[in-house]
Write a protein that holds these residues in place. Structure first.
Motif: not given
Length: 235
Positions: A150-154, A158-165, A169-176
């Motif tokens: 849920a937090t990653m989708k949110k 917020e990062l729409k239009g940019s490379d989320k990777y 913060q996104y990479r940390a959540k993906l790793h978790k």
């Protein structure tokens, strides 16, 4: 870095890994369940290795119940939903009980505790506790993965239009999320291992199946305990 420096660094990581009692325990666990996989419960060398390694592992777990007892009485992270909090505390209580009772099993196997029938009963109860903790862990990981998703989708919105990777913060959540997914798989497989050890479904979960699943979860545990490599310096 030179070849010698690289080798020294790799050996340093290996020494750091093997210095962990938990890592040595999981390596022995892999040997134990690998032997069970080969023996399929039949008498022979593989079964002897299984039994002797199982007994040796219990020494690594002496007083280890204190870890989960401490986690049980420690406050949970702020914002944890009540159901997940209760499941987490249940997991700690069950795992701590398993590790405490396992010490009595060790005393029985070594001949210090003379009542063999009671030691066997305590051994079964301890495995039931371990199975319960694995079920609780599975449910906790499912719940936490749902929260992370849920937090990653949110964050993605917020990062729409940019490379989320490229977002830290996104990479940390993906790793978790990846870590929790692996923990979920391990906990689910451990439930099958417990079912096999208790012989609840002996025709389907044979000693060979128990050994295969136990070997898989042991290798996952070994991987989870690997130390992270230091970042190489660039010149």
């Amino acid at each position: 870095m030179s070849v010698l420096d690289t080798t020294r660094a790799e050996l340093g990581l290996l020494v750091l890994y093997l210095n962990k009692a938990e890592a040595r325990d999981k390596i022995c666990r892999a040997i134990q369940y690998g032997s069970k996989l080969l023996s399929n419960g039949e008498p022979g060398t593989a079964q002897n290795v299984d039994k002797s390694t199982s007994l040796a592992r219990k020494v690594f777990r002496l007083f280890k119940f204190a870890n989960d007892l401490h986690a049980l009485i420690s406050p949970s992270p702020a914002g944890t939903p009540l159901p997940l909090l209760l499941l987490g505390k249940s997991k700690n209580a069950l795992l701590s009980t398993f590790l405490f009772l396992d010490q009595i099993v060790w005393l029985g196997r070594t001949g210090i505790y003379k009542n063999k029938e009671r030691a066997e009963l305590i051994g079964r109860i301890s495995v039931y506790c371990w199975m319960g903790s694995s079920i609780a862990t599975t449910l906790v990981e499912l719940g936490e993965l749902g929260r992370l998703s849920a937090t990653m989708k949110k964050l993605e919105k917020e990062l729409k239009g940019s490379d989320k990777y490229k977002n830290e913060q996104y990479r940390a959540k993906l790793h978790k999320s990846n870590e929790r997914s692996l923990a979920l798989v391990k906990a689910a497989l451990d439930i099958v291992v417990a079912v096999g050890l208790l012989q609840l479904v002996p025709k389907k979960v044979t000693p060979r199946v128990t050994g295969a699943f136990g070997l898989a979860t042991s290798l996952i545990s070994c991987y989870q305990l690997l130390p992270s490599k230091p970042k190489s310096k660039t010149t």
